[in-house]
Design an enzyme around this catalytic site. Structure first.
Site, PDB file in Angstrom:
ATOM      1  N   GLU A 173      68.732  31.470  -4.225  1.00 24.18           N
ATOM      2  CA  GLU A 173      68.981  30.172  -4.865  1.00 24.18           C
ATOM      3  C   GLU A 173      70.469  29.826  -4.789  1.00 24.18           C
ATOM      4  OE1 GLU A 173      67.306  30.067  -8.806  1.00 24.18           O
ATOM      5  OE2 GLU A 173      68.731  28.557  -9.506  1.00 24.18           O
TER       6      GLU A 173
ATOM      7  N   ASP B  52      70.073  34.388  -7.606  1.00 23.53           N
ATOM      8  CA  ASP B  52      70.637  33.043  -7.794  1.00 23.53           C
ATOM      9  C   ASP B  52      72.145  33.214  -7.617  1.00 23.53           C
ATOM     10  OD1 ASP B  52      71.529  30.551  -8.431  1.00 23.53           O
ATOM     11  OD2 ASP B  52      70.669  30.487 -10.456  1.00 23.53           O
TER      12      ASP B  52
ATOM     13  N   ARG C 196      66.406  26.860 -18.885  1.00 21.87           N
ATOM     14  CA  ARG C 196      67.867  26.832 -18.812  1.00 21.87           C
ATOM     15  C   ARG C 196      68.420  28.073 -19.506  1.00 21.87           C
ATOM     16  NH1 ARG C 196      69.873  22.038 -16.432  1.00 21.87           N
ATOM     17  NH2 ARG C 196      71.545  23.528 -16.026  1.00 21.87           N
ATOM     18  N   SER C 197      69.722  28.311 -19.329  1.00 28.68           N
ATOM     19  CA  SER C 197      70.318  29.472 -19.990  1.00 28.68           C
ATOM     20  C   SER C 197      70.367  29.282 -21.508  1.00 28.68           C
ATOM     21  CB  SER C 197      71.703  29.758 -19.423  1.00 28.68           C
ATOM     22  OG  SER C 197      72.502  28.595 -19.433  1.00 28.68           O
TER      23      SER C 197
ATOM     24  N   GLN D 293      75.033  35.052 -10.016  1.00 30.52           N
ATOM     25  CA  GLN D 293      74.611  34.806 -11.407  1.00 30.52           C
ATOM     26  C   GLN D 293      73.380  35.604 -11.835  1.00 30.52           C
ATOM     27  OE1 GLN D 293      74.818  30.627 -13.038  1.00 30.52           O
ATOM     28  NE2 GLN D 293      72.621  30.878 -13.048  1.00 30.52           N
TER      29      GLN D 293
ATOM     30  N   ASP E  76      69.046  24.456  -6.518  1.00 31.27           N
ATOM     31  CA  ASP E  76      69.111  24.144  -7.959  1.00 31.27           C
ATOM     32  C   ASP E  76      70.196  23.081  -8.161  1.00 31.27           C
ATOM     33  OD1 ASP E  76      69.496  24.094 -10.710  1.00 31.27           O
ATOM     34  OD2 ASP E  76      70.157  26.153 -10.891  1.00 31.27           O
TER      35      ASP E  76
ATOM     36  N   LYS F 276      60.620  30.472 -13.538  1.00 31.44           N
ATOM     37  CA  LYS F 276      61.811  31.307 -13.788  1.00 31.44           C
ATOM     38  C   LYS F 276      62.290  30.983 -15.199  1.00 31.44           C
ATOM     39  CE  LYS F 276      66.595  31.661 -12.099  1.00 31.44           C
ATOM     40  NZ  LYS F 276      67.721  30.832 -11.617  1.00 31.44           N
TER      41      LYS F 276
ATOM     42  N   LYS G 128      64.072  21.617 -13.049  1.00 30.44           N
ATOM     43  CA  LYS G 128      64.470  21.718 -14.462  1.00 30.44           C
ATOM     44  C   LYS G 128      64.360  20.313 -15.057  1.00 30.44           C
ATOM     45  CE  LYS G 128      68.063  25.307 -13.889  1.00 30.44           C
ATOM     46  NZ  LYS G 128      69.499  25.477 -13.543  1.00 30.44           N
TER      47      LYS G 128
ATOM     48  N   GLU H   5      70.503  34.907 -20.587  1.00 29.12           N
ATOM     49  CA  GLU H   5      69.069  34.805 -20.329  1.00 29.12           C
ATOM     50  C   GLU H   5      68.350  36.124 -20.587  1.00 29.12           C
ATOM     51  OE1 GLU H   5      68.172  32.923 -16.603  1.00 29.12           O
ATOM     52  OE2 GLU H   5      69.331  31.146 -17.114  1.00 29.12           O
TER      53      GLU H   5
HETATM   54  P1  PGA Z   1      71.872  27.207 -16.316  1.00 30.98           P
HETATM   55  O1  PGA Z   1      71.479  28.393 -15.347  1.00 30.98           O
HETATM   56  O2  PGA Z   1      70.722  26.886 -17.181  1.00 30.98           O
HETATM   57  O3  PGA Z   1      73.060  27.749 -17.068  1.00 30.98           O
HETATM   58  O4  PGA Z   1      72.253  26.059 -15.424  1.00 30.98           O
HETATM   59  C1  PGA Z   1      70.215  28.541 -14.770  1.00 30.98           C
HETATM   60  C2  PGA Z   1      70.294  28.528 -13.261  1.00 30.98           C
HETATM   61  O5  PGA Z   1      71.375  28.343 -12.684  1.00 30.98           O
HETATM   62  O6  PGA Z   1      69.274  28.671 -12.609  1.00 30.98           O
HETATM   63 ZN    ZN Z   2      70.438  28.298 -10.600  1.00 31.74          ZN
END
Ligand code: PGA
Ligand code: ZN
Length: 435
Positions: free
Chosen positions: A290, A245, A370-371, A165, A316, A392, A341, A208
């Site tokens: 991650e 990640d 978050r994304s 990702q 995560d 991050k 998060k 992101e």
């Molecule tokens: P997400 O991605 O906010 O879409 O969950 C961020 C991450 O996986 O670190």
């Molecule tokens: Zn993640």
């Protein structure tokens, strides 16, 4: 009248950076001060996260949050009216009790977090201090975090052009937060140049703000990133490290089975995936990994923790900012770092509790956006006040990302010698008794 007693809650449906609805809330205090917050939303969400309330139906493709908004001004307002906003733990416990479910799915984790954060911001305003100061331990020095910055994106944030990702830059040699951001900004520009030279589209930007080129495989993203670091005039491994990640939950196709769709559908078991990651670590200066394995692959994670030791191994989807899952990880010797998060767990008190427990266990902590984000910047204040050591928030481009960097740049500039910069030591803090 304390001046910081909660008098009223307001709420509205806002938009996040993907154009989807999200909850905005304002907490008004009896002394006249107020605070507002908008909350983020993930795309590669873990199964064990707190649950957002979405309206369904046809409005905004079902993503509407009118019910969550109504819950803020209805049940949640009734529960917290009159409470002291400066007692965050008391407010958060009341919010959790008002919802009554473990995952906050009845009133919505999005509704609850919006009130929780707006309460912290309001309490700070009511006390006449900055939010970072209001959320810190008495006497604790503010700590500017080491950033990890998204340079190339794949997975759920970039049309699954790559299985992994995020490919991120970690500035290892910078002496200040401002220098660290400048370093990462150079790496992004260098990487975009390398991609353009090799004929890849650089106008394709992921959720992101990372570059979203359609590369042949995961290793080629690492090759391009190393070339980008060099193009920026920086030394891979000494001046800039690489974080990835893997977000392996997203390409798990069975219990401990992983399918690399971007690599011709290659199927690996947990040992195979860990072996693949270990081979990347031999070829590239990877300092942090991650979600190397999927969220419930505890056995695979144990193996990863042994085989990939020496690097930051960050959970995560594995931990979802949940103290109970972190406890299991610590007991089982799984991972050595926690991604934090706040919207995965739903209140600031619970998120902060995870930071404390992690640090007490010698796990490093990375506060994360978050994304789907907003232009709000409260996350930056939490990083500094909670002394997470790392942060991050995506790329150095796009305003919902730069809002956080800019707040950190402002704090570093204003605090001067009154704050510390965590630097690369944050990757090991606690594990090697740095703190
Ligand atoms: P997400 O991605 O906010 O879409 O969950 C961020 C991450 O996986 O670190
Ligand atoms: Zn993640």
């Amino acid at each position: 009248m304390t001046g910081t007693a909660i008098a009223e809650l307001r709420a509205w449906e806002a938009l996040d950076s993907r154009g989807r609805p999200t909850v905005g809330a304002q907490v008004l205090l009896d002394g006249g001060a107020s605070g507002r917050a908008t909350v983020p939303s993930g795309a590669s969400t873990g199964r064990h996260e707190a649950r957002e309330l979405r309206d369904g139906g046809t409005r905004h493709g079902g993503y509407g949050v009118r019910n969550a908004v109504a819950n803020v001004t209805g049940e949640l307002a009734a529960a917290v009216r009159g409470l002291d906003a400066a007692n965050q733990a008391g407010v958060d416990a009341t919010l959790r009790a008002a919802d009554g479910t473990d995952d906050l799915g009845r009133l919505g984790a999005n509704a609850v977090l919006a009130v929780s954060v707006a309460t912290a911001v309001a309490a700070a305003a009511g006390q006449g201090v900055a939010t970072y100061a209001a959320v810190s331990e008495p006497g604790a020095r503010p700590l500017l975090p080491l950033p990890m910055v998204n340079i190339i994106s794949g997975g759920a944030h970039a049309g699954r052009s790559l299985d992994v990702q995020d490919f991120l830059a970690v500035p290892l040699a910078a002496g200040s937060f401002a220098e660290a951001i400048e370093c990462c900004s150079r790496v992004r520009a260098g990487t975009a140049e390398v991609l353009a030279d090799r004929g890849y589209a650089v106008a394709l930007v992921a959720d992101e703000g990372g570059l979203g080129p359609v590369l042949p495989d995961n290793r080629s993203a690492l090759d391009v990133l190393v070339a980008g670091i060099e193009r920026a005039g920086l030394q891979p491994g000494t001046e800039v490290g690489i974080a990835i990640d893997v977000a392996a939950t997203q390409f798990a196709t069975g219990e401990s089975e992983y399918t690399l769709a971007a690599e011709g559908g290659r199927v690996l078991d947990a040992a195979g995936l860990v072996g693949e990651l270990a081979s990347w670590c031999e070829s590239y200066p990877i300092v942090s990994i991650e979600d190397a394995l999927a969220e419930d692959d505890w056995a695979g994670w144990r193996r990863a923790t042994e085989v990939l030791a020496g690097r930051q191994l960050l959970g995560d989807d594995l931990f979802v900012t949940d103290p109970r899952r972190l406890e299991r990880g610590v007991d089982d010797g799984v991972a050595n770092a926690v991604l934090v998060k706040p919207n995965q767990i739903g209140t600031l008190t619970d998120a902060r509790d995870v930071v404390r427990r992690a640090q007490a266990a010698g796990y490093t902590t990375v506060l994360s956006a978050r994304s789907g984000e907003t232009e709000d910047d409260w996350l930056a204040d939490l990083a500094v006040g909670w002394r997470t050591g790392q942060i991050k928030v995506g790329s150095t481009t796009r305003s919902e990302r730069t809002a956080k960097w800019n707040r950190l740049l402002q704090l570093e500039s204003q605090l001067g010698g009154g704050a510390d910069y965590a630097g690369a030591a944050a990757l090991h803090a606690g594990r090697e008794a740095v703190r």
